[in-house]
Design a protein around this motif. Structure first.
Motif, short mmCIF file in Angstrom:
data_model
loop_
_atom_site.label_atom_id
_atom_site.label_comp_id
_atom_site.label_asym_id
_atom_site.label_seq_id
_atom_site.Cartn_x
_atom_site.Cartn_y
_atom_site.Cartn_z
N PRO A 19 0.78 -1.23 0.00
CA PRO A 19 0.00 0.00 0.00
C PRO A 19 0.81 1.29 0.00
O PRO A 19 0.28 2.36 -0.29
CB PRO A 19 -0.83 -0.11 1.29
CG PRO A 19 -0.03 -0.99 2.17
CD PRO A 19 0.61 -1.98 1.25
N ALA A 20 2.10 1.21 0.31
CA ALA A 20 2.95 2.41 0.34
C ALA A 20 4.34 2.03 -0.13
O ALA A 20 4.75 0.87 -0.06
CB ALA A 20 3.01 2.98 1.75
N ASP A 21 5.07 3.02 -0.63
CA ASP A 21 6.41 2.77 -1.16
C ASP A 21 7.31 2.15 -0.10
O ASP A 21 7.54 2.75 0.96
CB ASP A 21 7.04 4.09 -1.63
CG ASP A 21 6.36 4.63 -2.88
OD1 ASP A 21 5.63 3.87 -3.54
OD2 ASP A 21 6.58 5.82 -3.18
N PRO A 22 7.86 0.96 -0.37
CA PRO A 22 8.73 0.30 0.61
C PRO A 22 10.21 0.48 0.25
O PRO A 22 10.56 0.93 -0.85
CB PRO A 22 8.33 -1.17 0.44
CG PRO A 22 8.04 -1.28 -1.03
CD PRO A 22 7.50 0.06 -1.48
N ALA A 23 11.06 0.09 1.17
CA ALA A 23 12.49 0.06 0.88
C ALA A 23 12.83 -1.15 0.02
O ALA A 23 13.75 -1.12 -0.80
CB ALA A 23 13.28 0.02 2.19
N ALA A 24 12.08 -2.24 0.21
CA ALA A 24 12.28 -3.46 -0.58
C ALA A 24 10.94 -4.17 -0.69
O ALA A 24 10.09 -4.06 0.20
CB ALA A 24 13.31 -4.37 0.08
N GLU A 25 10.75 -4.90 -1.76
CA GLU A 25 9.46 -5.55 -2.03
C GLU A 25 9.67 -6.78 -2.90
O GLU A 25 10.52 -6.79 -3.78
CB GLU A 25 8.54 -4.54 -2.73
CG GLU A 25 7.12 -5.01 -2.95
CD GLU A 25 6.24 -3.88 -3.51
OE1 GLU A 25 6.82 -2.89 -4.03
OE2 GLU A 25 5.00 -3.99 -3.43
N ILE A 26 8.88 -7.81 -2.65
CA ILE A 26 8.95 -9.03 -3.45
C ILE A 26 7.56 -9.67 -3.47
O ILE A 26 6.80 -9.54 -2.50
CB ILE A 26 10.01 -10.01 -2.90
CG1 ILE A 26 10.24 -11.17 -3.87
CG2 ILE A 26 9.61 -10.53 -1.52
CD1 ILE A 26 11.44 -12.05 -3.48
N GLY A 27 7.21 -10.36 -4.55
CA GLY A 27 5.88 -10.94 -4.64
C GLY A 27 5.87 -12.36 -5.17
O GLY A 27 6.82 -12.82 -5.82
N ARG A 28 4.78 -13.04 -4.89
CA ARG A 28 4.53 -14.38 -5.40
C ARG A 28 3.05 -14.50 -5.79
O ARG A 28 2.20 -13.77 -5.25
CB ARG A 28 4.85 -15.45 -4.34
CG ARG A 28 6.32 -15.57 -3.99
CD ARG A 28 7.13 -16.17 -5.13
NE ARG A 28 8.53 -16.35 -4.76
CZ ARG A 28 9.49 -15.48 -5.02
NH1 ARG A 28 9.18 -14.32 -5.61
NH2 ARG A 28 10.73 -15.74 -4.69
#
Length: 256
Positions: A95-104
């Motif tokens: 929902p908000a800009d993160p420092a790091a992000e990953i998805g599945r």
């Protein structure tokens, strides 16, 4: 960050998902104070990769990595800036800009219907339509892990709660060029997992037909787990569905 096709490409562009035939009261739970002071650092992408669900870790579901074709955060639009956190979540993003992000992508592993209606007679009898709905009646969930410095995760969860209050009557948003009209957003009881959680149902207007989309955001210290679930078959048949509890439980276990 590069993303993948699948759930993320459909999300707020539900029409595209249908053509592919693939396929919150709000509460922050028994929220405890995050260990996140301004000195707490976000997890790295490599650390998130170790913590996100992998194939074989959720019984009855297939877990797939995210590829490159899904919309990126800067391509997500919202008719009301207050609703942008919901637009992100309903596109399979944090929902908000993160420092790091990953998805599945976590897809329910169901066998195909045994009654394969292929003839014109079957089609006339409605068997083909029934078989199609049955084959598409499976939960497809986008799972996104995102990490933040300091109290960023706590603030992001609050932004979701605020957006639910501001956007109850709907908004238009999604990937640029594929924006979808959301006519209603309703907070629902969350799982209660993690240090706080917010869940909601969004009703989307697909050429005059109303269909529900389900999402939940759970905070684990300074990391958010964002879940967005669609079930095309259930939508077509008017059946209820939700974010699978088994998926949330399995992901929560990896974040403890």
């Amino acid at each position: 960050m590069k993303r993948s096709p699948g759930v993320r490409t459909c999300a707020l562009a539900v029409g595209g998902a249908l053509s592919l035939a693939l396929i919150t009261g709000c509460s922050e739970g028994s929220s405890k104070e995050p260990s996140g002071s301004s000195s707490v650092r976000a997890l790295s992408a490599a650390e998130l990769k170790q913590r996100i669900l992998a194939q074989g870790e959720v019984d009855g579901y297939k877990v797939n990595a995210i590829g490159e074709a899904a919309p990126t955060r800067n391509k997500i639009k919202s008719s009301d800036e207050k609703c942008r956190p919901l637009a992100y979540v309903l596109t399979g993003l944090a929902p908000a800009d993160p420092a790091a992000e990953i998805g599945r992508t976590v897809r329910e592993d169901k066998k195909d219907p045994t009654d394969d209606a292929t003839s014109m007679d079957d089609l006339a009898d409605g068997k083909f339509e029934s078989a199609l709905k049955e084959s598409m009646d499976l939960d497809v969930t986008s799972v996104d892990l995102s990490s933040y410095d300091g109290k960023g995760a706590e603030d992001a969860l609050k932004e979701v709660s605020a957006a639910l209050r501001s956007c109850a009557t709907g908004f238009t948003g999604g990937a640029s060029g594929d924006e979808q009209k959301i006519t209603k957003v309703t907070a629902v009881k969350p799982s209660g997992a993690g240090d706080g959680s917010v869940a909601f149902t969004a009703i989307t207007d697909m050429d005059g037909d109303k269909a529900p989309l389900h999402a939940e955001v759970v905070r684990h210290d300074n990391t958010l787990a964002t879940y967005f679930t669609m079930n095309i078959g259930a939508m077509m048949a008017g059946k209820t569905y939700s974010v699978p509890a088994a998926v949330i439980k399995a992901q929560t276990a990896k974040l403890k």
